[in-house]
Scaffold this active site. Sequence first.
Site, mmCIF file in Angstrom:
data_model
loop_
_atom_site.group_PDB
_atom_site.id
_atom_site.type_symbol
_atom_site.label_atom_id
_atom_site.label_comp_id
_atom_site.label_asym_id
_atom_site.label_seq_id
_atom_site.Cartn_x
_atom_site.Cartn_y
_atom_site.Cartn_z
ATOM 1 N N ASP A 1 13.043 38.450 37.249
ATOM 2 C CA ASP A 1 12.585 38.275 35.867
ATOM 3 C C ASP A 1 11.128 38.692 35.724
ATOM 4 O OD1 ASP A 1 15.034 37.135 35.937
ATOM 5 O OD2 ASP A 1 14.337 35.081 35.683
ATOM 6 N N ALA B 1 18.777 31.110 27.241
ATOM 7 C CA ALA B 1 19.844 32.048 26.907
ATOM 8 C C ALA B 1 20.095 33.035 28.040
ATOM 9 C CB ALA B 1 19.472 32.807 25.633
ATOM 10 N N GLY B 2 19.424 32.850 29.165
ATOM 11 C CA GLY B 2 19.576 33.806 30.259
ATOM 12 C C GLY B 2 18.798 35.078 30.006
ATOM 13 N N LEU B 3 17.808 35.019 29.103
ATOM 14 C CA LEU B 3 17.004 36.208 28.800
ATOM 15 C C LEU B 3 15.570 36.041 29.286
ATOM 16 C CD1 LEU B 3 18.344 36.941 25.209
ATOM 17 C CD2 LEU B 3 19.137 37.878 27.392
ATOM 18 N N GLU C 1 7.156 29.719 39.801
ATOM 19 C CA GLU C 1 8.248 29.160 39.006
ATOM 20 C C GLU C 1 8.958 28.030 39.743
ATOM 21 O OE1 GLU C 1 11.429 30.714 35.834
ATOM 22 O OE2 GLU C 1 9.619 31.759 36.312
ATOM 23 N N GLU D 1 23.649 40.161 39.829
ATOM 24 C CA GLU D 1 23.421 38.766 39.415
ATOM 25 C C GLU D 1 23.537 37.820 40.592
ATOM 26 O OE1 GLU D 1 21.648 37.953 36.786
ATOM 27 O OE2 GLU D 1 23.161 38.827 35.478
ATOM 28 N N HIS D 2 22.598 36.887 40.643
ATOM 29 C CA HIS D 2 22.546 35.902 41.732
ATOM 30 C C HIS D 2 22.410 36.583 43.091
ATOM 31 C CE1 HIS D 2 23.141 31.946 39.806
ATOM 32 N NE2 HIS D 2 23.719 32.651 38.853
#
Length: 387
Positions: A172, A124-126, A161, A35-36
């Site tokens: 993603d 939602a982080g999805l 994006e 993550e990150h």
Amino acid sequence: MQGPPDPRERLLGLFGAGGEPSFVEAPGRVNLIGEHIDYHNLAVLPVALDRRIRVAFRARSDARISAVSAEYGSREFEWTAQLAPVARGDWENYLRAAAQAVAGRWGSGKGVDAVVDSRLPAAAGLSSSSALLVAFTLALLEANGLEASFTELMEILPAGEQFVGTRGGGMDHAASLESRAGCASLVEFAPLSVRPIPVPEGWGFLVAHSLQTAEKSGSAREEYNLRRAGGTTALARLGFASYREALPVALDAALRLQRGPERDAFLHVTSEALRVRAAVAAMESDDAVVFGRLLLESHASLRDQLRVSCPALNQLVEAAMESGALGARLTGAGFGGCVVVLCRAEDRQAVRRGLVDRFYAGRAGFDERIHLMDVRPAPGALHLEKK
Ligand code: GLA
């Protein structure tokens, strides 16, 4: 949230009779670990969900792009070579980002009439926003008779994006495009590659929503961009050309940084990269206990070093562990959104029930069908059967 049963009828009803509609779909993703760090070109391990953004569309003869979403309303604009964003937080920005991404590479083309449906909770982080960008880009390409490879799409989508203001990485889009059924995807950058890692049969993943949204295009965006900037500045201060170069000597190097957010970001990024490697090894050797421990370590680092967690996410992780999970951590950018939970497949129901009793009971707005989902690792847009 549930899309209407027949998007074809809907498109014909909204835009009138004419040519037969085409369809594209792109899934959201849950990141298992890493993550990150994608925006520092370090490997990550997401899974595509079986919840998707679906676009029914038909090419127009002019350059207008007209899209209708039951949730977000109708938008229409002229597809020109240079598009500017509209008001922050407006979903039209993702349609514009897709058009701009295609135009930057192939020039602008024929517009579309489109109906957009989502079975993914937003903010939602999805990755509902990236899934929308992916699906709409594929629709515009198909409407114009263009075909793009995974690599070409990855060259235009993450940059596209940034049109919306988030300087995200490519995780993603890679997961939404290239995932394989039953597998997590080890996504590497520079050079780009995706390696499917089969999820062992006895493992169960759940995604649990904290009931707090994290608007990627809104308030969470500055915080997200700050984390990225912190890690980048730390790297530059230490004189490394890349995080990959820093990894083997990370702990010694960190001693040369002053205490503070930059050092914390550096420590998070470098330790998380090592956890991804260990997690892949654990998945390949079917060691769910080690994988679960790595999830907890990742969460602690995101909470204490990068500081992107919040009380509800921390409580969810605790509730999952008290309910028999092997590990859990916030997933996605943080600041709200979801946690991903690992348990043994046979414990899935017990963990679900435990989460409902320990976390959701008495919380307003909880809907189990939306906020607590079983993860069934699904194929990405490029591997879905064409309907
Ligand atoms: C967001 C971004 C991703 C990634 C995650 C954090 O989801 O879109 O590229 O940076 O945050 O891991």
